[in-house]
Design a protein around this motif. Structure first.
Motif, PDB file in Angstrom:
ATOM      1  N   SER A 222       0.834  -1.194   0.000  1.00  0.00           N
ATOM      2  CA  SER A 222       0.000   0.000   0.000  1.00  0.00           C
ATOM      3  C   SER A 222       0.872   1.249   0.000  1.00  0.00           C
ATOM      4  O   SER A 222       1.895   1.310   0.690  1.00  0.00           O
ATOM      5  CB  SER A 222      -0.898  -0.003   1.237  1.00  0.00           C
ATOM      6  N   ARG A 223       0.437   2.254  -0.771  1.00  0.00           N
ATOM      7  CA  ARG A 223       1.136   3.537  -0.807  1.00  0.00           C
ATOM      8  C   ARG A 223       0.351   4.556   0.015  1.00  0.00           C
ATOM      9  O   ARG A 223      -0.860   4.696  -0.134  1.00  0.00           O
ATOM     10  CB  ARG A 223       1.249   4.034  -2.249  1.00  0.00           C
ATOM     11  N   TYR A 224       1.054   5.247   0.920  1.00  0.00           N
ATOM     12  CA  TYR A 224       0.422   6.322   1.673  1.00  0.00           C
ATOM     13  C   TYR A 224       0.265   7.548   0.779  1.00  0.00           C
ATOM     14  O   TYR A 224       1.217   7.974   0.125  1.00  0.00           O
ATOM     15  CB  TYR A 224       1.280   6.707   2.880  1.00  0.00           C
ATOM     16  N   VAL A 225      -0.929   8.101   0.748  1.00  0.00           N
ATOM     17  CA  VAL A 225      -1.184   9.313  -0.027  1.00  0.00           C
ATOM     18  C   VAL A 225      -1.011  10.511   0.906  1.00  0.00           C
ATOM     19  O   VAL A 225      -1.793  10.711   1.836  1.00  0.00           O
ATOM     20  CB  VAL A 225      -2.603   9.297  -0.633  1.00  0.00           C
ATOM     21  N   THR A 226       0.032  11.303   0.685  1.00  0.00           N
ATOM     22  CA  THR A 226       0.355  12.408   1.571  1.00  0.00           C
ATOM     23  C   THR A 226       1.081  13.502   0.804  1.00  0.00           C
ATOM     24  O   THR A 226       1.767  13.235  -0.182  1.00  0.00           O
ATOM     25  CB  THR A 226       1.234  11.929   2.748  1.00  0.00           C
ATOM     26  N   ASP A 227       0.939  14.730   1.277  1.00  0.00           N
ATOM     27  CA  ASP A 227       1.661  15.864   0.695  1.00  0.00           C
ATOM     28  C   ASP A 227       2.974  16.125   1.419  1.00  0.00           C
ATOM     29  O   ASP A 227       3.779  16.949   0.970  1.00  0.00           O
ATOM     30  CB  ASP A 227       0.795  17.128   0.755  1.00  0.00           C
ATOM     31  N   GLU A 228       3.185  15.453   2.541  1.00  0.00           N
ATOM     32  CA  GLU A 228       4.417  15.632   3.305  1.00  0.00           C
ATOM     33  C   GLU A 228       5.541  14.772   2.717  1.00  0.00           C
ATOM     34  O   GLU A 228       5.312  13.887   1.898  1.00  0.00           O
ATOM     35  CB  GLU A 228       4.184  15.256   4.767  1.00  0.00           C
ATOM     36  N   TRP A 229       6.765  15.021   3.202  1.00  0.00           N
ATOM     37  CA  TRP A 229       7.894  14.238   2.681  1.00  0.00           C
ATOM     38  C   TRP A 229       7.837  12.793   3.171  1.00  0.00           C
ATOM     39  O   TRP A 229       8.389  11.898   2.554  1.00  0.00           O
ATOM     40  CB  TRP A 229       9.221  14.890   3.042  1.00  0.00           C
ATOM     41  N   THR A 230       7.141  12.568   4.285  1.00  0.00           N
ATOM     42  CA  THR A 230       6.882  11.211   4.761  1.00  0.00           C
ATOM     43  C   THR A 230       5.578  11.202   5.535  1.00  0.00           C
ATOM     44  O   THR A 230       5.231  12.188   6.216  1.00  0.00           O
ATOM     45  CB  THR A 230       8.011  10.672   5.660  1.00  0.00           C
ATOM     46  N   PHE A 231       4.847  10.100   5.461  1.00  0.00           N
ATOM     47  CA  PHE A 231       3.564   9.998   6.169  1.00  0.00           C
ATOM     48  C   PHE A 231       3.739  10.083   7.668  1.00  0.00           C
ATOM     49  O   PHE A 231       2.812  10.442   8.398  1.00  0.00           O
ATOM     50  CB  PHE A 231       2.874   8.679   5.800  1.00  0.00           C
ATOM     51  N   LYS A 232       4.930   9.782   8.183  1.00  0.00           N
ATOM     52  CA  LYS A 232       5.137   9.725   9.624  1.00  0.00           C
ATOM     53  C   LYS A 232       5.117  11.098  10.280  1.00  0.00           C
ATOM     54  O   LYS A 232       5.030  11.192  11.505  1.00  0.00           O
ATOM     55  CB  LYS A 232       6.456   9.018   9.931  1.00  0.00           C
ATOM     56  N   THR A 233       5.199  12.156   9.504  1.00  0.00           N
ATOM     57  CA  THR A 233       5.146  13.498  10.078  1.00  0.00           C
ATOM     58  C   THR A 233       3.750  14.094  10.050  1.00  0.00           C
ATOM     59  O   THR A 233       3.553  15.207  10.530  1.00  0.00           O
ATOM     60  CB  THR A 233       6.107  14.444   9.319  1.00  0.00           C
ATOM     61  N   GLU A 234       2.788  13.373   9.498  1.00  0.00           N
ATOM     62  CA  GLU A 234       1.414  13.870   9.451  1.00  0.00           C
ATOM     63  C   GLU A 234       0.590  13.267  10.579  1.00  0.00           C
ATOM     64  O   GLU A 234       0.705  12.074  10.877  1.00  0.00           O
ATOM     65  CB  GLU A 234       0.762  13.531   8.104  1.00  0.00           C
ATOM     66  N   SER A 235      -0.271  14.075  11.183  1.00  0.00           N
ATOM     67  CA  SER A 235      -1.140  13.572  12.249  1.00  0.00           C
ATOM     68  C   SER A 235      -2.283  12.731  11.694  1.00  0.00           C
ATOM     69  O   SER A 235      -2.817  11.870  12.387  1.00  0.00           O
ATOM     70  CB  SER A 235      -1.711  14.737  13.068  1.00  0.00           C
ATOM     71  N   ARG A 236      -2.640  12.966  10.435  1.00  0.00           N
ATOM     72  CA  ARG A 236      -3.731  12.210   9.833  1.00  0.00           C
ATOM     73  C   ARG A 236      -3.434  11.994   8.348  1.00  0.00           C
ATOM     74  O   ARG A 236      -3.115  12.934   7.626  1.00  0.00           O
ATOM     75  CB  ARG A 236      -5.066  12.952   9.986  1.00  0.00           C
ATOM     76  N   ILE A 237      -3.557  10.749   7.915  1.00  0.00           N
ATOM     77  CA  ILE A 237      -3.399  10.409   6.507  1.00  0.00           C
ATOM     78  C   ILE A 237      -4.785  10.075   5.976  1.00  0.00           C
ATOM     79  O   ILE A 237      -5.516   9.278   6.561  1.00  0.00           O
ATOM     80  CB  ILE A 237      -2.460   9.206   6.306  1.00  0.00           C
ATOM     81  N   ASP A 238      -5.169  10.680   4.860  1.00  0.00           N
ATOM     82  CA  ASP A 238      -6.538  10.564   4.379  1.00  0.00           C
ATOM     83  C   ASP A 238      -6.772   9.448   3.375  1.00  0.00           C
ATOM     84  O   ASP A 238      -7.907   9.160   3.016  1.00  0.00           O
ATOM     85  CB  ASP A 238      -6.981  11.890   3.752  1.00  0.00           C
ATOM     86  N   ASP A 239      -5.722   8.794   2.896  1.00  0.00           N
ATOM     87  CA  ASP A 239      -5.957   7.792   1.870  1.00  0.00           C
ATOM     88  C   ASP A 239      -4.751   6.870   1.754  1.00  0.00           C
ATOM     89  O   ASP A 239      -3.636   7.215   2.160  1.00  0.00           O
ATOM     90  CB  ASP A 239      -6.221   8.461   0.519  1.00  0.00           C
ATOM     91  N   ALA A 240      -5.013   5.698   1.192  1.00  0.00           N
ATOM     92  CA  ALA A 240      -3.962   4.738   0.853  1.00  0.00           C
ATOM     93  C   ALA A 240      -4.380   4.048  -0.426  1.00  0.00           C
ATOM     94  O   ALA A 240      -5.571   3.875  -0.685  1.00  0.00           O
ATOM     95  CB  ALA A 240      -3.784   3.710   1.974  1.00  0.00           C
TER      96      ALA A 240
END
Length: 308
Positions: A222-240
């Motif tokens: 699965s790929r994390y859909v995020t605008d950040e450089w890594t999903f681990k810095t976001e408090s909420r990920i909206d899609d995969a």
């Protein structure tokens, strides 16, 4: 036939896995560790045919066991923050160690009795062996970023200078990764490295991908859909999104699964159109997020393994 799931029951993974086991016509019982140590009655009768965890269980009826390793073997100390002042550090560590000792032994007991046991004793700490992980993967020809673990500020500065930009994070336990570039070196508090070793890894471009493996084979990615450089810095990920791994990426994940001592785990990767790098392998990986977005069906894969 009884399937036992061990961990903090509020996690969505337990609900999904229990439902998947029930869909296959078997009973799933959750041993909820949320409030342990607690007054839940636990008895391990040496030489007996039963164990008690809340209620009595016939050893021969337990045919599958899935423990959430992070909830049993090295829970976050923040969970016990309120208890440190009341009970003292030594007493608190002693209490939790007694519970872990019982449940390590229970996993070994069920394993000896022929149950399908994920993470029997000795296999659940692989995420704490990051230096050894990276060495083993390199020896197998797996594509990994250049990595160094050090307490030496000069070695850290040299590593950053060699790569221009790096990611740093603790060797073990949970903490968000951070980036460090040459322009940061003058103000970076690298002298604090003497307190504890830190992992430095070359920064790799690409998407964050989590690939799950079971018995040395990829069973979902699965790929994390995020605008950040890594999903681990976001408090909420909206899609995969489900990912069809290229042959060379799949091969590296499966090699890593074969090298690790675990039947089930997840490889975290950075994947671009032309390159990839395997960052680490984790036991007891979170999968509910990926399943709920229909990017994977890890609950179903695990239920099949536990039931069959």
């Amino acid at each position: 036939m009884t399937i036992v799931l061990i961990g903090e029951a509020e996690f969505k993974e337990f609900e999904l896995l229990a439902e998947a086991v029930a869909e296959r016509g078997e009973e799933a019982v959750v041993w909820d560790t949320t409030d342990w140590p607690s007054d839940v009655p636990v008895t391990f009768d040496v030489g007996g045919d039963t164990v008690t965890v809340g209620r009595e269980f016939d050893l021969d009826e337990v045919t599958g066991v899935f423990p959430w390793v992070h909830h049993i073997f090295h829970p976050s100390l923040s969970r016990f923050a309120d208890d440190f002042e009341d009970e003292g550090t030594r007493n608190l560590f002693m209490k939790t160690d007694q519970w872990r000792g019982i449940f390590r032994s229970l996993l070994g007991l069920f394993d000896d009795r022929g149950a399908t046991v994920f993470y029997p004793p000795g296999t659940q700490h692989y995420d704490e062996w990051k230096p050894l992980q990276m060495e083993q993967f390199t020896a197998e020809g797996i594509s990994v970023p250049d990595t160094v673990f050090t307490t030496d500020p000069d070695r850290a500065r040299e590593f950053v200078a060699d790569h221009g930009e790096v990611v740093y994070k603790p060797v073990v336990e949970e903490a968000w990764p951070n980036r460090l570039s040459e322009s940061d070196l003058e103000t970076a508090p690298l002298d604090r490295l003497a307190n504890a070793p830190v992992q430095f890894q070359e920064y790799v471009e690409g998407d964050d991908v989590r690939a799950f493996f079971l018995d040395g084979e990829v069973v979902g990615a699965s790929r994390y859909v995020t605008d950040e450089w890594t999903f681990k810095t976001e408090s909420r990920i909206d899609d995969a999104e489900s990912v069809d791994l290229r042959d060379e990426v799949r091969r590296d994940v499966e090699r890593a699964g074969e090298v690790s001592p675990m039947r089930f785990g997840a490889a975290d990767l950075r994947v671009s159109d032309e390159t990839h790098a395997l960052l680490e392998v984790n036991p007891g990986p979170r999968f509910a997020f990926h399943d709920l977005y229909s990017a994977t069906d890890i609950a179903g894969v695990l239920a099949d393994a536990l039931v069959n």
